[in-house]
Design a protein around this motif. Sequence first.
Motif, PDB file in Angstrom:
ATOM      1  N   UNK B  85     -23.926 -51.459 -10.350  1.00 45.96           N
ATOM      2  CA  UNK B  85     -23.061 -51.109 -11.482  1.00 45.96           C
ATOM      3  C   UNK B  85     -22.318 -49.809 -11.197  1.00 45.96           C
ATOM      4  N   UNK B  86     -23.035 -48.849 -10.601  1.00 41.26           N
ATOM      5  CA  UNK B  86     -22.419 -47.571 -10.231  1.00 41.26           C
ATOM      6  C   UNK B  86     -21.269 -47.820  -9.263  1.00 41.26           C
ATOM      7  N   UNK B  87     -21.516 -48.642  -8.215  1.00 39.55           N
ATOM      8  CA  UNK B  87     -20.466 -48.940  -7.233  1.00 39.55           C
ATOM      9  C   UNK B  87     -19.263 -49.596  -7.905  1.00 39.55           C
ATOM     10  N   UNK B  89     -18.343 -49.356 -11.090  1.00 38.59           N
ATOM     11  CA  UNK B  89     -17.656 -48.383 -11.946  1.00 38.59           C
ATOM     12  C   UNK B  89     -16.761 -47.482 -11.094  1.00 38.59           C
ATOM     13  N   UNK B  90     -17.280 -47.028  -9.948  1.00 37.99           N
ATOM     14  CA  UNK B  90     -16.502 -46.162  -9.064  1.00 37.99           C
ATOM     15  C   UNK B  90     -15.273 -46.890  -8.551  1.00 37.99           C
ATOM     16  N   UNK B  91     -15.482 -48.144  -8.156  1.00 35.58           N
ATOM     17  CA  UNK B  91     -14.378 -48.937  -7.629  1.00 35.58           C
ATOM     18  C   UNK B  91     -13.310 -49.154  -8.709  1.00 35.58           C
ATOM     19  N   UNK B  92     -13.760 -49.371  -9.942  1.00 33.29           N
ATOM     20  CA  UNK B  92     -12.813 -49.543 -11.056  1.00 33.29           C
ATOM     21  C   UNK B  92     -11.923 -48.315 -11.184  1.00 33.29           C
ATOM     22  N   UNK B  93     -12.554 -47.133 -11.168  1.00 33.49           N
ATOM     23  CA  UNK B  93     -11.798 -45.888 -11.316  1.00 33.49           C
ATOM     24  C   UNK B  93     -10.813 -45.709 -10.168  1.00 33.49           C
ATOM     25  N   UNK B  94     -11.272 -45.996  -8.935  1.00 36.06           N
ATOM     26  CA  UNK B  94     -10.415 -45.816  -7.762  1.00 36.06           C
ATOM     27  C   UNK B  94      -9.247 -46.808  -7.783  1.00 36.06           C
ATOM     28  N   UNK B  96      -7.974 -48.331 -10.438  1.00 38.45           N
ATOM     29  CA  UNK B  96      -7.105 -47.995 -11.557  1.00 38.45           C
ATOM     30  C   UNK B  96      -6.094 -46.931 -11.124  1.00 38.45           C
ATOM     31  N   UNK B  97      -6.611 -45.929 -10.408  1.00 38.08           N
ATOM     32  CA  UNK B  97      -5.758 -44.861  -9.905  1.00 38.08           C
ATOM     33  C   UNK B  97      -4.729 -45.414  -8.920  1.00 38.08           C
ATOM     34  N   UNK B 101      -0.668 -45.460  -9.184  1.00 39.83           N
ATOM     35  CA  UNK B 101       0.138 -44.886  -8.108  1.00 39.83           C
ATOM     36  C   UNK B 101       1.201 -45.884  -7.636  1.00 39.83           C
ATOM     37  N   UNK B 102       0.785 -47.132  -7.456  1.00 47.75           N
ATOM     38  CA  UNK B 102       1.705 -48.158  -6.968  1.00 47.75           C
ATOM     39  C   UNK B 102       2.802 -48.442  -7.992  1.00 47.75           C
ATOM     40  N   UNK B 105       5.361 -45.685  -7.969  1.00 47.83           N
ATOM     41  CA  UNK B 105       6.141 -45.550  -6.736  1.00 47.83           C
ATOM     42  C   UNK B 105       7.466 -46.294  -6.884  1.00 47.83           C
TER      43      UNK B 105
END
Lengths: 272, 106
Positions: B85-87, B89-94, B96-97, B101-102, B105
Amino acid sequence: MLVIVPAYNEAATVGAVVQGIARERPGAAVLVVDDGSTDGSGALSAEAGAEVLTLPFNTGYGPALQTGIKYALRRGFAAAVVCDGDGQHDPGSIGALLAEFERSGADIVVGSRYLETGTFEAPALKRAAVRFFGLLAGACIGQRVTDPTSGFKALGRRAMRYYVSDLLPISFPDADAMITAHRVGLRIVEVPVKMHPRAEGRSMHDGLKGFVYFFNMLFSILVTVMRKDRLDPEVTDDDPRDAAKAEGVRGVRGAAVPPADIRPGAAPPAQD
Amino acid sequence: MALLFLLLIFDLVRRRRLKIEYSWLWIATGCSIVVLIWRYDWLVWLTSAIGAVTSTSTLFLLALFFLAVVNLHYSVRISEMSTRIKDLAQETALLQNEVKRLKSAP
């Protein structure tokens, strides 16, 4: 160079921290990892000019920090500085961390509030606990450790790869994380930094939590020294698909390798 | 009772409410209960082997042991799940960012 600021409900301070970093290190990228805050910390950080990663719920300090480091690795930063969002860490000391990072060639430079005493006052019990863990960590890694709970540090790419691996004791990444870092072959040095008492909110080690923390840390250190960990660049890189990335950074400290999954030019140039 | 219990396990697996890999522990439990009822003398033998006086204490001991193992098993699973779940959640945040960004652009 990227400054990572993990923040959980730090609306009162995080904006000023971001601005302070921008003032002290003009041109440095600032990333706030919003760890599921409910007080608008993320929006305030973005307003202050930081890049923001938003975790969908509160995951704790370790996972939030790790998210920021994953970002740093993927975007090809050569170094990252970790700075708390509660205003305790003086952005003015980032320069000292980076200077030591360049000078010593260490993988991890820890900012210590106790190395030059007199600038930081803590309750006696906390000081005793910090000293105890410092001595314990020092004995385990064979060098002097004065501030084992410091979250103010500079990390090189090798250290960042350790921080995103499963080797990191993620629940309480303090003294046990330092010991593991040493055991996987990372070099750690301490430099004196300025820290302020907390202006707002409560520390994560207050009251009963501090007591629980003490025993968790003790147990974590015990299992840490019982493990046989090795940092394998290929295996511990956050993105195993990108073996070339791990290959490129091995042994070449400070050499930023742009990740293949990001368009050329999209990665911010590595500073400092 | 023991047979009903076994039937319940099979039915849970059949209705995909319980995964095969988790069912073995329960099937083994159901089977041992059936065996101990069918061959009561084995239970009596086991009772004297562990030095207990009544066979009920042997059953309680086995039940306690079983529950401890099950709980430990769940703790391990929960630890695994929380890491995943931690992985995520982290992937979701990354991600999303990355999407932001895309989108911004040119």
